[in-house]
Design a protein around this motif. Sequence first.
Motif, PDB file in Angstrom:
ATOM      1  N   SER A 281       0.835  -1.202   0.000  1.00  0.00           N
ATOM      2  CA  SER A 281       0.000   0.000   0.000  1.00  0.00           C
ATOM      3  C   SER A 281       0.870   1.252   0.000  1.00  0.00           C
ATOM      4  O   SER A 281       0.627   2.198  -0.761  1.00  0.00           O
ATOM      5  N   ALA A 307      -3.939   1.114  -3.484  1.00  0.00           N
ATOM      6  CA  ALA A 307      -3.222   1.282  -2.216  1.00  0.00           C
ATOM      7  C   ALA A 307      -4.199   1.409  -1.054  1.00  0.00           C
ATOM      8  O   ALA A 307      -3.983   0.839   0.025  1.00  0.00           O
ATOM      9  N   ASN A 311      -4.901  -1.080   2.283  1.00  0.00           N
ATOM     10  CA  ASN A 311      -4.731  -0.555   3.639  1.00  0.00           C
ATOM     11  C   ASN A 311      -5.647   0.652   3.838  1.00  0.00           C
ATOM     12  O   ASN A 311      -5.252   1.790   3.593  1.00  0.00           O
TER      13      ASN A 311
END
Length: 325
Positions: A281, A307, A311
Amino acid sequence: MKKNFHTFILLTTVFLCAKPSAQNTSIGGLFNDSWSKITYMVDKQPVFDVSKNKSIIISEIVNNINDVDNHAIDIYDEFANNITDIEGLTLVDRSKTQSLLKEFNFQHSGNVDQSQIRELGKFYGSGLIIFGRIQTDNFSQSIDTDKSLITTNGCNRTSKRVGVYSLDVNLKIIDLKTAAILFSRTIKSKIKRSGPKYDCQTPPSLDPIEFYQSAKEDIGLQFKELFTVHQKKYEINFQTHRKFNTDLKKAITLLEIDDFEGGFAQIKNIVQNINDDKAKSFALYNLAKMQLFNGEYDDSLKNAKQAYMLNPKNDECLEIINELK
């Protein structure tokens, strides 16, 4: 959304000459104190070409949010002052256009009628007319309180006011001959500031006028920058992770010595070589920031979204997503 980036120069106490690379992009200088942050100036081209139009009319700014204050007049004046600074352009005097605009009911409706635009074109020939509408104009403030484990004079907390002024103005640029809408954009300003800290007492309210003045000036500058070559400070604060920090330092070193292609390729390679979701991420965020800088907006948006999915706590991805969506 389109931007043209031509050069970028790392800001330091010592400025070095920048060498153009294949993408006409360069970095020169030394690192900031934080090894993972690069700060540079970007030469940005105008997003709207006014060079072929000698005359410009700025219509009255429409403000349906609050017609009691003078913000519409303030913003008109801000636009007028900035447009007259552009060499080769002539702003048609407000006194000459006010009666016509009033006759066409532009001032309060903000409506764009093609036949009325053409009528204006008969009076002024070729040129442009700019319509503006205030979409957001508000001030809010809150109290932030910090508590400490240490008590001093019976007090273990400090408080401060945080103020935010939001000012958004939608613009439409219309050709007087054809009545075609050539350009439309909302320019936005958000001014956020904190007041002084107070021990164990309620901090006094902040003055919204100071925030408004800053937002108004920022809107005026953004308006001018639509039509002129200008410089912007741009910052990439790369996200770090122990799984790729060594490779990231190599990438930044390449950027430091003006090897943009090499540094960019290294950033891409980091993404390919990482499997851990959190680290990936962060690596994808770094790639998205580089792509945003390089004008690769679709890829930047895609990688920022990926990304964030890996997360959801990586909130900085949302800044890219909101800018490009």
